[in-house]
Write a protein that holds these residues in place. Structure first.
Motif, short mmCIF file in Angstrom:
data_model
loop_
_atom_site.label_atom_id
_atom_site.label_comp_id
_atom_site.label_asym_id
_atom_site.label_seq_id
_atom_site.Cartn_x
_atom_site.Cartn_y
_atom_site.Cartn_z
N LEU A 12 0.83 -1.20 0.00
CA LEU A 12 0.00 0.00 0.00
C LEU A 12 0.87 1.26 0.00
O LEU A 12 0.57 2.23 -0.70
CB LEU A 12 -0.94 -0.01 1.20
N SER A 13 1.96 1.24 0.75
CA SER A 13 2.83 2.42 0.80
C SER A 13 3.49 2.67 -0.56
O SER A 13 3.64 3.83 -0.97
CB SER A 13 3.90 2.26 1.88
N ARG A 29 2.23 1.83 -3.52
CA ARG A 29 1.18 2.34 -4.41
C ARG A 29 0.88 3.80 -4.09
O ARG A 29 0.65 4.61 -4.99
CB ARG A 29 -0.08 1.48 -4.32
N GLY A 30 0.90 4.17 -2.82
CA GLY A 30 0.68 5.56 -2.43
C GLY A 30 1.77 6.47 -2.95
O GLY A 30 1.49 7.59 -3.40
N THR A 31 3.01 5.99 -2.92
CA THR A 31 4.13 6.77 -3.44
C THR A 31 3.99 6.98 -4.93
O THR A 31 4.21 8.09 -5.43
CB THR A 31 5.46 6.04 -3.13
N PHE A 51 1.20 6.92 -6.69
CA PHE A 51 0.06 7.79 -6.92
C PHE A 51 0.42 9.26 -6.64
O PHE A 51 0.04 10.15 -7.39
CB PHE A 51 -1.13 7.35 -6.07
N ALA A 52 1.16 9.49 -5.56
CA ALA A 52 1.57 10.87 -5.22
C ALA A 52 2.48 11.44 -6.30
O ALA A 52 2.34 12.61 -6.68
CB ALA A 52 2.27 10.89 -3.87
N ARG A 89 0.30 12.29 -9.34
CA ARG A 89 -0.48 13.50 -9.12
C ARG A 89 0.40 14.75 -9.23
O ARG A 89 0.02 15.75 -9.84
CB ARG A 89 -1.18 13.43 -7.77
#
Length: 178
Positions: free
Chosen positions: A45-46, A48-50, A52-53, A56
């Motif tokens: 999850l971390s 994927r968050g990186t 995605f950030a 963006r």
């Protein structure tokens, strides 16, 4: 038009990387064209968050040079006015370096200045058309020295590298079409 598109993508990729948000160039191209970002469902999850950030952040940078909104246009105008005031006292490259250093030293934001540089180069006769690739992105890396005289050399070297890479991209596109 093809070169300008690819150069803009490369510029954004470089700028995002310097800002600590590295993104794959093909993922960026897909996002800019409206393709939904696909993440590996097996990734942490971390991670994927990186990703995605970074995506963006890169898309936001792309907007500054391609379709700025009214607030961004105002900020770009302020950065362009700063470039005119400070940089026009020197040669185009040295003037841009001095103006960028002053802008950032006074707390100015990077994105509007990067966008303003594209039109500054045209107005000063450095390029024939707006070129978002020439921003000296590598000179804004965390490890770059901030002493003005040393930083100016880093900026000029970064712009020279970007120009060489832009020419290589142009040759690649010409060969592909030939």
């Amino acid at each position: 038009a093809a070169w300008a598109y690819r150069a803009r993508l490369d510029a954004v990729r470089r700028q995002a990387a310097v800002d600590g948000q590295a993104i794959d160039p093909w993922s960026l191209a897909a996002l800019v064209e409206g393709v939904r970002l696909r993440l590996d469902p097996g990734a942490r999850l971390s991670d994927r968050g990186t990703i995605f950030a970074a995506a963006r952040h890169a898309v936001a940078l792309y907007q500054w040079s391609s379709r700025p909104d009214a607030a961004q246009q105002a900020a770009i105008g302020a950065a362009a006015a700063h470039l005119t005031t400070v940089a026009d006292r020197h040669s185009p490259l040295l003037g841009a370096a001095c103006a960028i250093h002053t802008w950032l030293d006074r707390g100015g934001e990077r994105p509007p200045l990067r966008a303003a540089l594209a039109t500054y180069w045209v107005r000063r006769g450095v390029t024939a058309r707006p070129c978002p690739l020439l921003t000296g992105a590598a000179a804004l890396a965390a490890e770059a020295p901030w002493t003005r005289d040393i930083w100016v050399r880093h900026f000029l070297a970064a712009v020279a590298t970007e120009a060489a890479d832009g020419l290589a991209l142009l040759r690649l596109i010409e060969r592909s079409w030939g």
